[in-house]
Design an enzyme around this catalytic site. Structure first.
Site, PDB file in Angstrom:
ATOM      1  N   GLY A 125       0.849  -1.195   0.000  1.00  0.00           N
ATOM      2  CA  GLY A 125       0.000   0.000   0.000  1.00  0.00           C
ATOM      3  C   GLY A 125       0.876   1.232   0.000  1.00  0.00           C
ATOM      4  N   CYS A 170       5.269  -6.118   1.681  1.00  0.00           N
ATOM      5  CA  CYS A 170       5.621  -4.695   1.616  1.00  0.00           C
ATOM      6  C   CYS A 170       4.969  -3.917   2.767  1.00  0.00           C
ATOM      7  CB  CYS A 170       5.256  -4.134   0.242  1.00  0.00           C
ATOM      8  SG  CYS A 170       6.065  -2.567  -0.090  1.00  0.00           S
ATOM      9  N   GLU A 213       4.588 -11.385  -5.816  1.00  0.00           N
ATOM     10  CA  GLU A 213       3.523 -11.598  -6.812  1.00  0.00           C
ATOM     11  C   GLU A 213       3.870 -11.110  -8.203  1.00  0.00           C
ATOM     12  OE1 GLU A 213       3.606  -9.477  -4.384  1.00  0.00           O
ATOM     13  OE2 GLU A 213       2.619  -7.585  -4.837  1.00  0.00           O
ATOM     14  N   SER A 249     -17.634  -5.509 -28.192  1.00  0.00           N
ATOM     15  CA  SER A 249     -16.669  -4.774 -29.021  1.00  0.00           C
ATOM     16  C   SER A 249     -15.995  -5.687 -30.020  1.00  0.00           C
ATOM     17  CB  SER A 249     -15.602  -4.144 -28.128  1.00  0.00           C
ATOM     18  OG  SER A 249     -14.783  -5.162 -27.592  1.00  0.00           O
ATOM     19  N   GLY A 250     -16.124  -7.003 -29.797  1.00  0.00           N
ATOM     20  CA  GLY A 250     -15.394  -7.937 -30.670  1.00  0.00           C
ATOM     21  C   GLY A 250     -14.088  -8.346 -30.040  1.00  0.00           C
ATOM     22  N   GLY A 251     -13.674  -7.632 -29.010  1.00  0.00           N
ATOM     23  CA  GLY A 251     -12.462  -7.992 -28.281  1.00  0.00           C
ATOM     24  C   GLY A 251     -12.739  -9.161 -27.351  1.00  0.00           C
ATOM     25  N   VAL A 252     -11.667  -9.720 -26.797  1.00  0.00           N
ATOM     26  CA  VAL A 252     -11.834 -10.930 -25.997  1.00  0.00           C
ATOM     27  C   VAL A 252     -12.670 -10.674 -24.733  1.00  0.00           C
ATOM     28  CG1 VAL A 252      -9.518 -10.650 -24.969  1.00  0.00           C
ATOM     29  CG2 VAL A 252     -10.630 -12.853 -24.870  1.00  0.00           C
ATOM     30  N   ASP A 253     -12.503  -9.524 -24.094  1.00  0.00           N
ATOM     31  CA  ASP A 253     -13.216  -9.295 -22.830  1.00  0.00           C
ATOM     32  C   ASP A 253     -14.731  -9.294 -23.022  1.00  0.00           C
ATOM     33  OD1 ASP A 253     -10.675  -8.945 -21.938  1.00  0.00           O
ATOM     34  OD2 ASP A 253     -10.796  -6.760 -21.773  1.00  0.00           O
ATOM     35  N   SER A 254     -15.182  -8.520 -24.013  1.00  0.00           N
ATOM     36  CA  SER A 254     -16.628  -8.458 -24.188  1.00  0.00           C
ATOM     37  C   SER A 254     -17.163  -9.744 -24.804  1.00  0.00           C
ATOM     38  CB  SER A 254     -17.030  -7.234 -25.003  1.00  0.00           C
ATOM     39  OG  SER A 254     -16.445  -7.265 -26.274  1.00  0.00           O
ATOM     40  N   LYS A 257      -6.179 -10.593 -17.798  1.00  0.00           N
ATOM     41  CA  LYS A 257      -6.369 -10.936 -19.210  1.00  0.00           C
ATOM     42  C   LYS A 257      -6.164 -12.427 -19.495  1.00  0.00           C
ATOM     43  CE  LYS A 257      -7.339  -8.641 -22.886  1.00  0.00           C
ATOM     44  NZ  LYS A 257      -8.146  -7.406 -22.850  1.00  0.00           N
TER      45      LYS A 257
END
Ligand code: XMP
Length: 513
Positions: free
Chosen positions: A55, A82, A171, A223-228, A369
């Site tokens: 943080g 940390c 990480e 959108s045609g992208g992988v996420d949507s 992703k």
């Protein structure tokens, strides 16, 4: 939730979800909870271990996030990272001080390989450090297990109490043995078994979506992208015909992209979703005229998206919910939670007050992703779609530095199409996680034929990354860059210079704005 898990307590660092995700990579379920989560909740016997994140604060400041000392009496294994490490030292009676020399970046440390955290790890190894404060004195009962040139207490532990602390960030991939350390914590110290699978994620989300939306119809911005696409695919599984997909062409897409998306999702395409394409390019480009400031551009694009959806919304059956392909890095970099704000992503931040949706469905909001890709494959999406390079929601709007005009959009589209064609031919598209042409706001002098030109400079960016939180420039053969540069200046009107961006993230970002 009836499954054993490790809870990551969020103290506002940039890598909080990344920690949970690294634990999930070990097939142990993990989720991020606010640092204010009550001990009553944390008592749950299915919580096998607790991780305190980093943080931006200093523990000795009154306003910084603190923790009830009684958490250490729950008998749960704890790992502080940390700020989390400093918090352990501070809360249990050690001493934390500001450092004269701040450590940032790859740092060599020496570890005590007898520590359960460092078993089987080379005595000297490289980790990622990012801290201004350091632990000057350990609490009673703790022993030092690692140090670096500038920091004596890089790691410390009280094995008997099951409390471990590391000043560095295991990480991030820069910490070469970081994942091994987290595995030691999850398996050996917290005694979790590797039984959680991404398939569980899909089933849980389907159930969650059904519970959230019931029989209502849902509007999905595709959108045609992988996420949507993955969002739509999960929703399709969860609610089938109640899903309505709207595709907005904001005029800031890559060359021919609008046509391709319609061919894939529209009538006769390989998916048979309720698909509604909307050409809103004039609205977006008119609103962007004269706007230079990147955050303002993002906000205009975000607001225009919402306006366009609302319009489309009036043209299809009533939808009570809006589905969005927001993924975790979008949220963290928009400064949700208590992380420091970097930039606002168009698809984050909720809906305007006057919008008539009951709520937002964001099934991927905690995933990175590559986790989204894994889920996409499991849902049966084609590999070509799942492994398509990501394209930001604001599109070319954030790849044109400064004012966006139709003329500049044309230049970037053409330059980018050349870049993609040449990268695919040379196989660099497999090596780069994201690669594109952008337009700088620089105009410079050149000669074309016998005439003096005063034209734009295209920037080529190609990066490789695992998680899009950090990224490295790709080593593209010099001959290929010069060939692409030749083609761009020859084939794209208005461009007389091509520059290659060599910067890593951090300190740069992947996009130019
Ligand atoms: P940056 O530029 O922040 O990009 O290093 C990290 C990843 O996020 C994408 N990106 C965005 N995606 N809306 C999006 O949907 C945005 O405003 C946005 N900004 C960046 C970027 O393409 C990269 O994959």
């Amino acid at each position: 939730m009836e499954k054993e898990r490790i809870v990551v307590l969020d103290f506002g660092g940039q890598y909080n979800q990344l920690i949970a995700r690294r634990i999930r990579d070990l097939h142990v379920y993990s989720e991020v909870l606010p640092f204010t989560t009550s001990l009553e909740v944390l008592k749950d016997p299915l919580i096998k271990g607790i991780i305190f994140t980093g943080g931006p604060s200093s523990v000795y400041e009154e306003s910084s996030p603190h923790i009830d000392k009684a958490i250490f009496d729950l008998g749960k294994p704890i790992l502080g990272i940390c700020y989390g490490a400093q918090l352990i030292a501070y809360t249990l009676g050690g001493k934390v001080e500001g450092s004269k020399i701040k450590e940032y970046g790859d740092t060599d440390i020496k570890v005590d390989t007898l520590s359960p955290l460092f078993r089987g790890i080379p005595e000297t190894n490289t980790v990622f450090m990012s801290h201004g404060d350091h632990v000057a004195k350990l609490p009673i009962g703790f022993k030092n297990t690692s140090s670096s040139l500038h920091t004596e207490n890089c790691a410390f532990e009280n094995q008997e109490a099951g409390i471990y602390a590391v000043q560095f960030h295991p990480e991030v991939t820069h910490s070469i043995y970081g994942q091994k350390m987290l595995a030691h914590f999850a398996y050996d110290i917290a005694k979790c078994s590797p039984s959680w699978k991404p398939e569980n994620f899909i089933d849980e989300k389907i159930e969650e979506i059904r519970k959230q939306v019931g029989d209502s119809k849902v509007l999905c911005a595709l959108s045609g992208g992988v996420d949507s696409a993955v969002t739509a695919a999960i929703l399709d599984k969860a609610i089938g015909k109640n899903l309505y997909c709207v595709f907005v062409d904001h005029g800031l897409l890559r060359k021919d992209e609008a046509k391709q998306v319609s061919a894939t999702f529209g009538k006769g395409g390989r998916f048979s979703l309720n698909f509604h394409p909307v050409d809103a390019s004039d609205l977006f480009l008119d609103r962007l005229a004269g706007v230079i400031e990147p955050e303002e551009k993002r906000k205009i694009i975000g607001a225009s998206f919402i306006d366009t959806f609302q319009k489309a919304f009036n043209e299809i059956p009533v939808c009570d919910f809006l589905a969005q392909g927001t993924i975790y890095p979008d949220r963290i970099e928009s400064g949700l939670g208590i992380s420091a704000k970097i930039k606002s992503h168009h698809n984050v931040g909720g809906l305007p007050k006057d919008m008539k949706f009951k709520g937002v469905v964001e099934p991927l909001k905690d995933l990175f992703k590559d986790e989204v890709r894994q889920v996409g494959l499991l849902l049966g999406l084609p590999e070509s779609m799942v492994f398509r390079q990501p394209f930001p929601g604001p599109g070319l709007g954030i790849r044109i530095v400064g004012e966006v005009t139709r003329e500049k959009v044309r230049m970037v589209q053409e330059a980018d199409a050349i870049l993609r064609e040449e990268f695919a031919k040379a196989g660099i598209d497999k090596k780069a996680s994201q690669y594109f042409a952008a337009l700088s706001n620089m105009k410079s002098v050149g000669v074309k034929g016998d005439a003096r030109s005063y034209d734009c400079a295209v920037v080529i960016r190609a990066v490789s990354t695992d998680d899009f939180m950090t990224a490295e420039p790709v080593d593209v053969p010099y001959s290929l860059i010069t060939h692409i540069a030749d083609r761009i200046v020859n084939e794209v009107d208005g461009v007389n210079r091509v520059l290659y961006d060599f910067t890593s993230k951090p300190p740069a970002t992947i996009e130019l704005e």
